[in-house]
Design a protein around this motif. Sequence first.
Motif, PDB file in Angstrom:
ATOM      1  N   TYR A  76     -37.421 -87.201 -21.686  1.00  0.00           N
ATOM      2  CA  TYR A  76     -36.517 -86.132 -22.124  1.00  0.00           C
ATOM      3  C   TYR A  76     -36.333 -86.172 -23.644  1.00  0.00           C
ATOM      4  O   TYR A  76     -36.400 -85.143 -24.310  1.00  0.00           O
ATOM      5  CB  TYR A  76     -35.182 -86.273 -21.413  1.00  0.00           C
ATOM      6  CG  TYR A  76     -34.153 -85.244 -21.823  1.00  0.00           C
ATOM      7  CD1 TYR A  76     -34.238 -83.935 -21.377  1.00  0.00           C
ATOM      8  CD2 TYR A  76     -33.105 -85.586 -22.662  1.00  0.00           C
ATOM      9  CE1 TYR A  76     -33.296 -82.988 -21.748  1.00  0.00           C
ATOM     10  CE2 TYR A  76     -32.156 -84.645 -23.041  1.00  0.00           C
ATOM     11  CZ  TYR A  76     -32.254 -83.347 -22.578  1.00  0.00           C
ATOM     12  OH  TYR A  76     -31.327 -82.416 -22.960  1.00  0.00           O
ATOM     13  N   ALA A  77     -36.133 -87.371 -24.164  1.00  0.00           N
ATOM     14  CA  ALA A  77     -35.922 -87.530 -25.610  1.00  0.00           C
ATOM     15  C   ALA A  77     -37.169 -87.162 -26.407  1.00  0.00           C
ATOM     16  O   ALA A  77     -37.074 -86.818 -27.582  1.00  0.00           O
ATOM     17  CB  ALA A  77     -35.497 -88.960 -25.921  1.00  0.00           C
ATOM     18  N   SER A  78     -38.328 -87.193 -25.765  1.00  0.00           N
ATOM     19  CA  SER A  78     -39.583 -86.879 -26.452  1.00  0.00           C
ATOM     20  C   SER A  78     -39.851 -85.381 -26.568  1.00  0.00           C
ATOM     21  O   SER A  78     -40.814 -84.988 -27.216  1.00  0.00           O
ATOM     22  CB  SER A  78     -40.751 -87.553 -25.731  1.00  0.00           C
ATOM     23  OG  SER A  78     -40.626 -88.956 -25.838  1.00  0.00           O
ATOM     24  N   GLY A  79     -39.039 -84.569 -25.934  1.00  0.00           N
ATOM     25  CA  GLY A  79     -39.161 -83.122 -26.110  1.00  0.00           C
ATOM     26  C   GLY A  79     -39.870 -82.386 -24.992  1.00  0.00           C
ATOM     27  O   GLY A  79     -40.284 -82.967 -23.986  1.00  0.00           O
ATOM     28  N   ASP A  80     -40.012 -81.086 -25.223  1.00  0.00           N
ATOM     29  CA  ASP A  80     -40.529 -80.184 -24.196  1.00  0.00           C
ATOM     30  C   ASP A  80     -41.964 -80.468 -23.771  1.00  0.00           C
ATOM     31  O   ASP A  80     -42.372 -80.064 -22.679  1.00  0.00           O
ATOM     32  CB  ASP A  80     -40.418 -78.731 -24.662  1.00  0.00           C
ATOM     33  CG  ASP A  80     -38.983 -78.232 -24.660  1.00  0.00           C
ATOM     34  OD1 ASP A  80     -38.097 -78.938 -24.123  1.00  0.00           O
ATOM     35  OD2 ASP A  80     -38.744 -77.130 -25.196  1.00  0.00           O
ATOM     36  N   ALA A  81     -42.728 -81.140 -24.601  1.00  0.00           N
ATOM     37  CA  ALA A  81     -44.115 -81.457 -24.225  1.00  0.00           C
ATOM     38  C   ALA A  81     -44.166 -82.352 -22.991  1.00  0.00           C
ATOM     39  O   ALA A  81     -45.194 -82.411 -22.309  1.00  0.00           O
ATOM     40  CB  ALA A  81     -44.837 -82.130 -25.390  1.00  0.00           C
ATOM     41  N   THR A  82     -43.063 -83.015 -22.676  1.00  0.00           N
ATOM     42  CA  THR A  82     -43.025 -83.925 -21.527  1.00  0.00           C
ATOM     43  C   THR A  82     -42.483 -83.256 -20.268  1.00  0.00           C
ATOM     44  O   THR A  82     -42.325 -83.932 -19.238  1.00  0.00           O
ATOM     45  CB  THR A  82     -42.164 -85.157 -21.837  1.00  0.00           C
ATOM     46  OG1 THR A  82     -40.798 -84.739 -22.012  1.00  0.00           O
ATOM     47  CG2 THR A  82     -42.652 -85.889 -23.066  1.00  0.00           C
ATOM     48  N   ILE A  83     -42.210 -81.972 -20.306  1.00  0.00           N
ATOM     49  CA  ILE A  83     -41.665 -81.291 -19.122  1.00  0.00           C
ATOM     50  C   ILE A  83     -42.538 -81.489 -17.884  1.00  0.00           C
ATOM     51  O   ILE A  83     -42.012 -81.783 -16.807  1.00  0.00           O
ATOM     52  CB  ILE A  83     -41.380 -79.806 -19.414  1.00  0.00           C
ATOM     53  CG1 ILE A  83     -40.141 -79.708 -20.317  1.00  0.00           C
ATOM     54  CG2 ILE A  83     -41.183 -79.008 -18.130  1.00  0.00           C
ATOM     55  CD1 ILE A  83     -39.809 -78.305 -20.792  1.00  0.00           C
TER      56      ILE A  83
END
Length: 126
Positions: A76-83
Amino acid sequence: MKGCLRMKISEVAELTGLSVSTIRYYEKSGLCPFIQRGTDGKRRFSKTDADWLELLASLRATRMPMSEMRIFADLYASGDATIPKRKAALLAHRQSLEARQAELERCRTILDQKLQKYDEITKDRI
C-alpha cells in the motif's frame, strides 16, 4: 483542503472502534507509517487514515497474520502500481475466509444435531 480534516488519536479510535493502544501498536509495527504528526508532535489522522485502520482491524479480526498485514501495508505504501498485488492478497485472504466459513458451518451442523438429540432425550424427563 476539503476532506483533510485531521483527527486526534482518541477521535479516530472512537470512529474506528479500535483502542488507542491498538492504533499505536499498528503504527509501531509498521502498518501505518504515513500517519502525520502536528507541530505538537501528536498524531493527526485523516479520513483516509481512519479507513486504512478499519481495513487493518478487519484483516486482523479475520485472522490475517501480522506478517501478511505488514506485506500488504508495504505494498500500500508503495503506491498504485502495487494494486494488482494487493488485490491478489485480499482475494487469497477471502478464499481462506470462505474455507473457514465452510468448516464452521460444518461444525455448527454437527452441534445442532447433538443439541437436537439432547432435546429428544430430555423431552421425556421434563
